[in-house]
Motif scaffolding. Structure first.
Motif, short mmCIF file in Angstrom:
data_model
loop_
_atom_site.label_atom_id
_atom_site.label_comp_id
_atom_site.label_asym_id
_atom_site.label_seq_id
_atom_site.Cartn_x
_atom_site.Cartn_y
_atom_site.Cartn_z
N GLU A 1 40.61 43.39 42.95
CA GLU A 1 41.70 44.25 43.41
C GLU A 1 41.21 45.70 43.49
O GLU A 1 40.56 46.21 42.58
CB GLU A 1 42.89 44.17 42.46
CG GLU A 1 43.51 42.78 42.39
CD GLU A 1 44.58 42.70 41.30
OE1 GLU A 1 44.77 43.71 40.58
OE2 GLU A 1 45.22 41.63 41.17
N PRO A 2 41.53 46.41 44.58
CA PRO A 2 41.11 47.81 44.71
C PRO A 2 41.99 48.76 43.91
O PRO A 2 43.09 48.41 43.48
CB PRO A 2 41.25 48.05 46.21
CG PRO A 2 42.37 47.14 46.63
CD PRO A 2 42.23 45.91 45.77
N LEU A 3 41.45 49.96 43.71
CA LEU A 3 42.20 51.03 43.06
C LEU A 3 42.87 50.58 41.76
O LEU A 3 44.06 50.83 41.51
CB LEU A 3 43.26 51.60 44.03
CG LEU A 3 42.71 52.33 45.26
CD1 LEU A 3 43.84 52.68 46.22
CD2 LEU A 3 41.95 53.58 44.84
N THR A 4 42.10 49.85 40.94
CA THR A 4 42.66 49.29 39.71
C THR A 4 41.71 49.57 38.55
O THR A 4 40.48 49.49 38.70
CB THR A 4 42.86 47.77 39.83
OG1 THR A 4 43.69 47.51 40.96
CG2 THR A 4 43.50 47.19 38.60
N LYS A 5 42.27 49.86 37.39
CA LYS A 5 41.48 50.02 36.17
C LYS A 5 41.47 48.71 35.41
O LYS A 5 42.53 48.10 35.19
CB LYS A 5 42.06 51.13 35.30
CG LYS A 5 41.22 51.41 34.05
CD LYS A 5 41.79 52.58 33.26
CE LYS A 5 40.92 52.90 32.05
NZ LYS A 5 41.43 54.06 31.27
N TYR A 6 40.28 48.29 35.01
CA TYR A 6 40.12 47.02 34.29
C TYR A 6 39.51 47.27 32.93
O TYR A 6 38.70 48.18 32.74
CB TYR A 6 39.23 46.07 35.09
CG TYR A 6 39.84 45.58 36.37
CD1 TYR A 6 40.73 44.51 36.37
CD2 TYR A 6 39.54 46.19 37.58
CE1 TYR A 6 41.29 44.05 37.55
CE2 TYR A 6 40.09 45.75 38.77
CZ TYR A 6 40.97 44.68 38.74
OH TYR A 6 41.54 44.23 39.91
N TYR A 7 39.91 46.40 31.99
CA TYR A 7 39.34 46.38 30.65
C TYR A 7 38.60 45.05 30.50
O TYR A 7 39.13 44.00 30.87
CB TYR A 7 40.43 46.49 29.58
CG TYR A 7 41.24 47.76 29.68
CD1 TYR A 7 40.98 48.84 28.84
CD2 TYR A 7 42.28 47.86 30.61
CE1 TYR A 7 41.74 50.01 28.93
CE2 TYR A 7 43.03 49.02 30.71
CZ TYR A 7 42.76 50.09 29.86
OH TYR A 7 43.50 51.24 29.96
N TRP A 8 37.40 45.10 29.93
CA TRP A 8 36.66 43.84 29.80
C TRP A 8 35.88 43.79 28.49
O TRP A 8 35.53 44.83 27.92
CB TRP A 8 35.74 43.61 31.01
CG TRP A 8 34.56 44.54 31.15
CD1 TRP A 8 34.60 45.87 31.44
CD2 TRP A 8 33.18 44.18 31.04
NE1 TRP A 8 33.34 46.38 31.53
CE2 TRP A 8 32.44 45.37 31.29
CE3 TRP A 8 32.49 43.01 30.78
CZ2 TRP A 8 31.04 45.40 31.26
CZ3 TRP A 8 31.10 43.03 30.75
CH2 TRP A 8 30.40 44.22 30.98
N ARG A 9 35.68 42.57 28.04
CA ARG A 9 34.94 42.33 26.80
C ARG A 9 34.32 40.94 26.85
O ARG A 9 34.75 40.07 27.62
CB ARG A 9 35.85 42.47 25.59
CG ARG A 9 37.00 41.45 25.55
CD ARG A 9 37.92 41.70 24.37
NE ARG A 9 39.02 40.71 24.32
CZ ARG A 9 39.98 40.71 23.40
NH1 ARG A 9 40.01 41.66 22.46
NH2 ARG A 9 40.93 39.78 23.42
N VAL A 10 33.32 40.73 25.99
CA VAL A 10 32.56 39.46 25.96
C VAL A 10 32.27 39.12 24.51
O VAL A 10 32.07 40.01 23.67
CB VAL A 10 31.24 39.59 26.75
CG1 VAL A 10 30.43 38.29 26.67
CG2 VAL A 10 31.50 39.96 28.21
N ARG A 11 32.22 37.83 24.23
CA ARG A 11 31.74 37.38 22.92
C ARG A 11 30.95 36.08 23.09
O ARG A 11 31.20 35.30 24.00
CB ARG A 11 32.87 37.17 21.93
CG ARG A 11 33.83 36.04 22.25
CD ARG A 11 34.91 35.92 21.19
NE ARG A 11 35.88 34.87 21.50
CZ ARG A 11 36.95 34.61 20.74
NH1 ARG A 11 37.19 35.34 19.65
NH2 ARG A 11 37.77 33.62 21.07
N GLY A 12 29.99 35.88 22.20
CA GLY A 12 29.20 34.65 22.19
C GLY A 12 29.88 33.56 21.39
O GLY A 12 30.67 33.83 20.48
N ALA A 13 29.58 32.31 21.73
CA ALA A 13 30.20 31.18 21.03
C ALA A 13 29.28 29.98 21.06
O ALA A 13 28.33 29.90 21.84
CB ALA A 13 31.55 30.83 21.67
N ASN A 14 29.54 29.06 20.16
CA ASN A 14 28.91 27.74 20.18
C ASN A 14 29.91 26.76 19.59
O ASN A 14 31.08 27.11 19.35
CB ASN A 14 27.55 27.73 19.46
CG ASN A 14 27.67 28.09 17.99
OD1 ASN A 14 28.73 27.95 17.37
ND2 ASN A 14 26.57 28.55 17.41
#
Length: 420
Positions: A297-310
């Motif tokens: 989506e244009p003109l949008t602020k995004y928040y992102w995060r990542v985590r590892g798993a098994n």
């Protein structure tokens, strides 16, 4: 006019003659007669004489025959006079008889004699043995199934009940030859056992035998299982796009982060809010350390995060980063290199044309849709302006792929299709 003599050898030929005496007179010798002694009786070998506790299942009675023996007679009885024969065989050519109908806790007597065309030997020495009790049948392991993985650190082992079993013997080891026993119990009266205090990400082996008054059965087959691994503990470090960056492309965007130990997979969340309640994108099965998104989506602020798993769990979430997308109307094109791919769809050879303005070196990567890099190469000594390279795609199956062209200043991402 009779003479009794015991010959020293079996299966031997002897000659004899006689002459008469009267005072000082003697006759001439009689004609010479010959005779041959019978073959020697067989020698019983198993079970040994006076054996006790013989399991009455498939008992193999064995003997050895003397030289010249061609056939055998066999007797077995539950009395020493062989009045009540339980089994008799005549003129058999083997030197083994297998008994499978003997009674438990019973004494038996047995004998064998040999035969050939010249006659029958004497009976062998009579042997006796006493049966014991039939052992239990071999247990059959049930759960966990052989080769099961991702088990918790407390596992219920179960097996099928064995006929005639009074108790069970259980062994658990971390070595396939059971050289290091972690559990060794011979008093179990049930067909289940809980083994606990196991170690994460470790393979264990187990087997069971049954026992009763008659003895111990053979071991069951050996089963193995593997416990769940420890969850990763390190936090992922986000790499790109940089935190707080603005005016990112909406047509395609690659998110990248670092690899952490013990992580088999990564979870990626992108939201419209910092609390991740208004989720824009969620993927808990990212197998690499990057993810390419299209048509954001244009003109949008995004928040992102990542985590590892098994399989053991998930690590803490990374720090939360943000990025903002561009206004598509303000950007004429993101086809920086004026890339063309021929033919479309690609079959076995892809020709890629592109234009360089101020660089003579590029890096080209081809990725599948999961983000896995399947081709990466640096091309140097390229001319300014139009260039063309050829890539052999014969080994790639039909599918949609992503290409990424990078220079020191610019990057372009696009898609193409291979259709065989």
């Amino acid at each position: 006019n009779t003479f009794h003599y015991t010959f020293p050898n079996y299966n031997a030929k002897y000659y004899w003659k006689v002459k008469a005496f009267y005072n000082d007179c003697q006759s001439t010798w009689s004609d010479v007669y010959n005779m041959k002694t019978v073959i020697a009786p067989p020698t019983l070998t198993y079970p040994k004489n006076d054996s006790i506790g013989i399991e009455p299942v498939l008992v193999s009675l064995r003997w050895t025959g003397s030289q010249g023996t061609e056939k055998y007679d066999f007797d077995i009885s539950d009395d020493s006079t062989f009045t009540n024969l339980k089994r008799w065989e005549r003129n058999i050519v083997v030197n083994t008889v297998i008994m499978d109908n003997l009674a438990e806790n019973t004494r038996y007597w047995w004998r064998v004699r040999g035969k050939n065309a010249e006659g029958t030997s004497q009976w062998s020495t009579v042997y006796t043995f006493k049966t014991g009790y039939i052992r239990p049948s071999v247990p059959v392991l049930l759960t966990p199934a052989n080769g099961t993985t991702k088990l918790q650190l407390s596992v219920d082992l179960t097996w099928q009940a064995s006929s005639r079993a009074e108790k069970y013997i259980l062994q658990v080891s971390d070595a396939d030859n059971f050289s290091n026993l972690l559990v060794n119990i011979d008093t179990l009266s049930t067909t289940t056992y809980n083994v606990n205090n196991l170690i994460n990400n470790k393979v264990y082996f187990w087997r069971v035998a049954a026992k009763n008054i008659g003895g111990v059965s053979d071991w069951s087959s050996v089963f193995s299982f593997k416990t769940i691994p420890l969850a990763p503990t390190a936090k992922v470090t986000l790499l790109s796009p940089q935190n707080g960056v603005k005016n990112l492309l909406t047509k395609s965007l690659e998110l990248t982060w670092n690899k952490i130990d013990s992580a088999d997979v990564y979870e990626l969340q992108i939201a419209h809010d910092a609390d991740f309640k208004d989720m824009y994108y969620f993927n808990d099965k990212v197998w690499t350390t990057s993810k390419i998104l299209f048509n954001i989506e244009p003109l949008t602020k995004y928040y992102w995060r990542v985590r590892g798993a098994n399989d053991g769990g998930a690590a803490p979430w990374s720090d939360v980063w943000t990025f903002e997308t561009e206004d598509p109307a303000s950007v004429q094109t993101d086809n920086y290199f004026k890339t063309e791919i021929n033919p479309l769809p690609v079959v076995n050879l892809m020709k890629m044309k592109f234009n360089l303005e101020n660089s003579n070196e590029i890096n080209l990567q081809i990725l599948d849709l999961s983000g896995k890099i399947i081709f990466s190469r640096n091309y140097s000594n390229l001319q300014l302006g139009n260039n063309e390279i050829e890539i052999n795609t014969e080994s790639l199956p039909s599918n949609t792929y992503i290409y990424k062209i990078s220079t020191g200043q610019k990057q372009q991402i696009g898609k193409f299709i291979i259709s065989k």
